[in-house]
Design a protein around this motif. Structure first.
Motif, PDB file in Angstrom:
ATOM      1  N   ARG A 213      19.710  21.712  11.749  1.00 26.84           N
ATOM      2  CA  ARG A 213      20.576  20.636  10.910  1.00 26.84           C
ATOM      3  C   ARG A 213      19.992  19.389  10.727  1.00 26.84           C
ATOM      4  N   LYS A 257      22.277  36.630  14.862  1.00 26.02           N
ATOM      5  CA  LYS A 257      21.885  35.090  14.928  1.00 26.02           C
ATOM      6  C   LYS A 257      22.850  34.405  15.642  1.00 26.02           C
ATOM      7  N   TYR A 322      10.098  30.409  14.077  1.00 25.52           N
ATOM      8  CA  TYR A 322       9.249  29.349  13.845  1.00 25.52           C
ATOM      9  C   TYR A 322       8.002  29.499  14.387  1.00 25.52           C
TER      10      TYR A 322
HETATM   11  C1  PBG Z   1      23.336  27.477   7.015  1.00 21.52           C
HETATM   12  C2  PBG Z   1      22.200  27.881   8.072  1.00 21.52           C
HETATM   13  C3  PBG Z   1      22.063  27.480   9.639  1.00 21.52           C
HETATM   14  C4  PBG Z   1      20.973  28.041   9.899  1.00 21.52           C
HETATM   15  C5  PBG Z   1      20.228  28.777   9.012  1.00 21.52           C
HETATM   16  N1  PBG Z   1      21.128  28.659   7.761  1.00 21.52           N
HETATM   17  C6  PBG Z   1      22.631  26.576  10.541  1.00 21.52           C
HETATM   18  C7  PBG Z   1      24.045  26.507  10.426  1.00 21.52           C
HETATM   19  O1  PBG Z   1      24.910  27.637   9.931  1.00 21.52           O
HETATM   20  O2  PBG Z   1      24.742  25.697  10.604  1.00 21.52           O
HETATM   21  C8  PBG Z   1      20.360  27.780  11.070  1.00 21.52           C
HETATM   22  C9  PBG Z   1      18.944  28.316  11.645  1.00 21.52           C
HETATM   23  C10 PBG Z   1      18.361  27.798  12.660  1.00 21.52           C
HETATM   24  O3  PBG Z   1      19.196  27.047  13.628  1.00 21.52           O
HETATM   25  O4  PBG Z   1      17.094  27.771  12.959  1.00 21.52           O
HETATM   26  N2  PBG Z   1      23.554  28.273   6.283  1.00 21.52           N
END
Ligand code: PBG
Length: 333
Positions: A213, A257, A322
């Motif tokens: 974020r 995830k 990453y």
């Molecule tokens: C939001 C999104 C997020 C990530 C990918 N797409 C964050 C969230 O849901 O707040 C997180 C990826 C990461 O933390 O590496 N659509």
């Protein structure tokens, strides 16, 4: 599989097969290769810009020209796909999120530039409104609630603009209900039959997204949490129901995830459905390893490879990470 009975000691000595690298190579159950990686990258405006992200040591935001260089490098390393995340100018964040389907937005410009320069690398794009939303949520907020159906209509517009720009893999990360079916129908209707959908099917409301974020500039904007649409970390049966639902609506691949704290979900998903299954080793997981390594608390390279191997052992076909270029360099010798 039932674990077979071993002969009693000393007939069975497990250490026999661990004696040498050659024997260990022969009995290794899982492999890790550069072809297993999808590399998430952050795109920003400008030219010639490479900007570090403090909470993700070693990860940078790149302008479109630099993203093209990165894609070229990834392709040379044997990484099959990059996944684009835009860092949107705060001035373009609005309540109606119109920038999300602007054909000229950062994500679409980067997609076209990569497909022009490195056509053989797959480009994955993110479907969710958070990079464009004034309040940092993945969907429209009405009276403090993230509304579902109106959001899905916007996600369809966003995905179609990505498909037109040349996206190969569309990754809805929003967790709205019914979006896979709506996206599939819209893509078919618009002649994008071969665009694939990698559904973030089992995405949890996690504390491990914090650095991401920051990277996309959504931390300051986000009001409240995402618990009304992302999953409760305590649930596992629900993940199976979500994956079943998304597959029935036309998802080609599914994702779990975050990754490491959810390896049980990965294994269960692979065993239950046998479909292409991916895990996202998210920003917080990356930061824990990279941050500890930076301080000399762990061996970063070893921890990286061990963590990536764990995803493969848990049944994942691939990993969004990453670490992709760093791991690829090691795996390629
Ligand atoms: C939001 C999104 C997020 C990530 C990918 N797409 C964050 C969230 O849901 O707040 C997180 C990826 C990461 O933390 O590496 N659509």
């Amino acid at each position: 599989m039932k674990t077979p009975l071993a002969a009693p000691f000393p007939a069975s000595r497990f250490r026999r097969l661990r004696q040498t690298p050659a024997l260990r190579d022969l009995v290794r159950e899982t492999t890790l290769s550069t072809g297993d990686f999808i590399w998430p990258v952050f795109v920003r405006d400008g030219t010639g810009v490479e900007e570090p992200i403090a909470s993700m040591p070693g990860v940078i935001r790149r302008s479109v020209d630099k993203i093209v260089e990165a894609a070229r490098e990834a392709h040379a390393l044997g990484i099959p796909a990059v996944c684009l995340f835009p860092y949107t100018d705060p001035a373009l964040k609005t309540e109606d999120c119109a920038e999300a389907w602007n054909p000229e937005n950062l994500s679409n410009r980067a997609t076209r530039a990569i497909k022009d320069a490195v056509p053989d690398i797959a480009v994955m794009t993110d479907v969710a409104l958070d990079p464009y939303n004034i309040n940092g949520h993945d969907g429209f907020v009405e009276d403090g609630y993230v509304v579902n159906d109106r959001t899905v209509e916007a996600l369809v517009k966003q995905a179609l603009s990505q498909a037109r720009a040349g996206s190969d893999i569309i990754g809805p990360s929003d967790m709205m209900d019914g979006r896979i079916g709506a996206l599939r129908q819209a893509l078919e209707g618009a002649g994008h039959q071969n665009v694939t959908l990698l559904s973030y099917a089992a995405k949890y409301a996690s504390a491990f997204y914090g650095p991401f974020r920051d990277a996309v500039g959504a931390s300051g904007a986000l009001k409240g949490d995402k618990k009304t649409y992302q999953m409760d970390p305590a649930n596992s049966d629900e993940a199976m129901r979500l994956i079943a639902r998304d597959l029935s609506e036309g998802a080609d691949m599914v994702m779990v995830k975050p990754g490491m704290p959810y390896l049980d979900i990965c294994r269960r998903a692979k065993d239950t459905f046998g479909v292409p299954t991916y895990a996202y080793q998210v920003s917080g997981e990356y930061a824990m390893i990279a941050g500890a390594a930076e301080r000399g608390w762990i061996d970063g390279e070893k921890a990286m490879l061990e963590s990536l191997t764990a995803f493969r052992r848990a049944g994942c076909d691939g990993i969004l990470t990453y670490f992709a270029p760093a791991a690829a360099r090691i795996l390629n010798g």
